[in-house]
Design a protein around this motif. Structure first.
Motif, PDB file in Angstrom:
ATOM      1  N   MET A   1       0.841  -1.200   0.000  1.00 57.95           N
ATOM      2  CA  MET A   1       0.000   0.000   0.000  1.00 57.95           C
ATOM      3  C   MET A   1       0.877   1.252   0.000  1.00 57.95           C
ATOM      4  O   MET A   1       1.090   1.886   1.016  1.00 57.95           O
ATOM      5  CB  MET A   1      -0.954  -0.014   1.192  1.00 57.95           C
ATOM      6  N   SER A   2       1.383   1.584  -1.174  1.00 54.18           N
ATOM      7  CA  SER A   2       2.150   2.813  -1.366  1.00 54.18           C
ATOM      8  C   SER A   2       1.176   3.992  -1.329  1.00 54.18           C
ATOM      9  O   SER A   2      -0.045   3.787  -1.329  1.00 54.18           O
ATOM     10  CB  SER A   2       2.852   2.759  -2.714  1.00 54.18           C
ATOM     11  N   PRO A   3       1.696   5.214  -1.328  1.00 53.85           N
ATOM     12  CA  PRO A   3       0.775   6.354  -1.396  1.00 53.85           C
ATOM     13  C   PRO A   3      -0.157   6.291  -2.615  1.00 53.85           C
ATOM     14  O   PRO A   3      -1.332   6.656  -2.517  1.00 53.85           O
ATOM     15  CB  PRO A   3       1.713   7.566  -1.468  1.00 53.85           C
ATOM     16  N   LEU A   4       0.344   5.783  -3.724  1.00 54.47           N
ATOM     17  CA  LEU A   4      -0.498   5.634  -4.905  1.00 54.47           C
ATOM     18  C   LEU A   4      -1.593   4.585  -4.673  1.00 54.47           C
ATOM     19  O   LEU A   4      -2.745   4.768  -5.084  1.00 54.47           O
ATOM     20  CB  LEU A   4       0.346   5.251  -6.122  1.00 54.47           C
ATOM     21  N   GLY A   5      -1.248   3.493  -3.990  1.00 52.33           N
ATOM     22  CA  GLY A   5      -2.237   2.466  -3.660  1.00 52.33           C
ATOM     23  C   GLY A   5      -3.307   2.989  -2.721  1.00 52.33           C
ATOM     24  O   GLY A   5      -4.501   2.699  -2.889  1.00 52.33           O
ATOM     25  N   VAL A   6      -2.887   3.777  -1.735  1.00 49.82           N
ATOM     26  CA  VAL A   6      -3.838   4.385  -0.800  1.00 49.82           C
ATOM     27  C   VAL A   6      -4.772   5.329  -1.557  1.00 49.82           C
ATOM     28  O   VAL A   6      -5.986   5.321  -1.353  1.00 49.82           O
ATOM     29  CB  VAL A   6      -3.097   5.117   0.335  1.00 49.82           C
ATOM     30  N   ALA A   7      -4.187   6.142  -2.456  1.00 49.91           N
ATOM     31  CA  ALA A   7      -5.005   7.062  -3.250  1.00 49.91           C
ATOM     32  C   ALA A   7      -5.999   6.293  -4.115  1.00 49.91           C
ATOM     33  O   ALA A   7      -7.151   6.715  -4.262  1.00 49.91           O
ATOM     34  CB  ALA A   7      -4.111   7.943  -4.112  1.00 49.91           C
ATOM     35  N   ALA A   8      -5.571   5.156  -4.671  1.00 48.50           N
ATOM     36  CA  ALA A   8      -6.467   4.349  -5.500  1.00 48.50           C
ATOM     37  C   ALA A   8      -7.628   3.796  -4.681  1.00 48.50           C
ATOM     38  O   ALA A   8      -8.779   3.801  -5.135  1.00 48.50           O
ATOM     39  CB  ALA A   8      -5.692   3.216  -6.173  1.00 48.50           C
ATOM     40  N   VAL A   9      -7.337   3.316  -3.470  1.00 51.43           N
ATOM     41  CA  VAL A   9      -8.405   2.803  -2.599  1.00 51.43           C
ATOM     42  C   VAL A   9      -9.373   3.929  -2.255  1.00 51.43           C
ATOM     43  O   VAL A   9     -10.594   3.761  -2.337  1.00 51.43           O
ATOM     44  CB  VAL A   9      -7.830   2.158  -1.319  1.00 51.43           C
ATOM     45  N   LEU A  10      -8.838   5.094  -1.892  1.00 49.24           N
ATOM     46  CA  LEU A  10      -9.714   6.217  -1.551  1.00 49.24           C
ATOM     47  C   LEU A  10     -10.547   6.651  -2.756  1.00 49.24           C
ATOM     48  O   LEU A  10     -11.745   6.921  -2.611  1.00 49.24           O
ATOM     49  CB  LEU A  10      -8.906   7.390  -1.012  1.00 49.24           C
ATOM     50  N   LEU A  11      -9.948   6.686  -3.928  1.00 51.71           N
ATOM     51  CA  LEU A  11     -10.689   7.051  -5.135  1.00 51.71           C
ATOM     52  C   LEU A  11     -11.827   6.064  -5.390  1.00 51.71           C
ATOM     53  O   LEU A  11     -12.955   6.464  -5.683  1.00 51.71           O
ATOM     54  CB  LEU A  11      -9.754   7.117  -6.339  1.00 51.71           C
ATOM     55  N   MET A  12     -11.536   4.782  -5.234  1.00 50.68           N
ATOM     56  CA  MET A  12     -12.554   3.764  -5.455  1.00 50.68           C
ATOM     57  C   MET A  12     -13.698   3.902  -4.443  1.00 50.68           C
ATOM     58  O   MET A  12     -14.874   3.908  -4.811  1.00 50.68           O
ATOM     59  CB  MET A  12     -11.948   2.368  -5.353  1.00 50.68           C
ATOM     60  N   VAL A  13     -13.352   4.025  -3.159  1.00 48.61           N
ATOM     61  CA  VAL A  13     -14.381   4.081  -2.115  1.00 48.61           C
ATOM     62  C   VAL A  13     -15.184   5.375  -2.224  1.00 48.61           C
ATOM     63  O   VAL A  13     -16.418   5.365  -2.089  1.00 48.61           O
ATOM     64  CB  VAL A  13     -13.741   3.913  -0.717  1.00 48.61           C
ATOM     65  N   LEU A  14     -14.514   6.486  -2.511  1.00 37.91           N
ATOM     66  CA  LEU A  14     -15.234   7.756  -2.612  1.00 37.91           C
ATOM     67  C   LEU A  14     -16.098   7.817  -3.870  1.00 37.91           C
ATOM     68  O   LEU A  14     -17.163   8.436  -3.861  1.00 37.91           O
ATOM     69  CB  LEU A  14     -14.257   8.925  -2.559  1.00 37.91           C
ATOM     70  N   THR A  15     -15.663   7.170  -4.942  1.00 37.29           N
ATOM     71  CA  THR A  15     -16.492   7.082  -6.142  1.00 37.29           C
ATOM     72  C   THR A  15     -17.732   6.244  -5.852  1.00 37.29           C
ATOM     73  O   THR A  15     -18.852   6.596  -6.248  1.00 37.29           O
ATOM     74  CB  THR A  15     -15.690   6.482  -7.315  1.00 37.29           C
ATOM     75  N   LEU A  16     -17.544   5.147  -5.146  1.00 37.10           N
ATOM     76  CA  LEU A  16     -18.678   4.314  -4.752  1.00 37.10           C
ATOM     77  C   LEU A  16     -19.654   5.107  -3.882  1.00 37.10           C
ATOM     78  O   LEU A  16     -20.874   5.034  -4.073  1.00 37.10           O
ATOM     79  CB  LEU A  16     -18.171   3.078  -4.006  1.00 37.10           C
TER      80      LEU A  16
END
Length: 112
Positions: free
Chosen positions: A49-64
């Motif tokens: 979970m790099s900063p990019l991975g964290v950003a991807a998870v947040l983007l996915m959850v916030l889009t949902l």
């Protein structure tokens, strides 16, 4: 995840004002759990979970969360920015707790 969508898309029943008092913490708790479980499962699957991975998870959850809010009027409910902000707060806290948990476990392994 299905429980989130079902719970937030059921037609709103007449409820007294007391339930509304707890509305935002319920949103935050639900998306806290979703973000935390997502990051924990990704780590268990071997993802770093790099900063990019964290950003991807947040983007996915916030889009949902946004899709969840934007689709509610179809079911006679209200799309509320404050609900989405509560969802976002919970998601950020969930990712932060996972980062803390992972760091704690790494330190514990290296110390012992």
């Amino acid at each position: 995840m299905a429980a989130l969508f079902i719970g937030t898309h059921l037609p709103r029943q007449a409820v007294d004002g007391q339930f509304m008092l707890y509305d935002k913490p319920i949103h935050a708790a639900a998306y806290f759990g979703l973000a935390l479980l997502t990051t924990v499962n990704l780590r268990l699957a071997g993802w770093r979970m790099s900063p990019l991975g964290v950003a991807a998870v947040l983007l996915m959850v916030l889009t949902l969360a946004a899709i969840d809010e934007l689709s509610q009027p179809i079911f006679g409910r209200v799309c509320d920015l404050a609900d989405w902000l509560a969802d976002a707060t919970g998601a950020v806290l969930g990712v932060a707790v996972d980062a803390w948990r992972a760091r704690y476990l790494r330190q514990r392994r290296s110390a012992g």
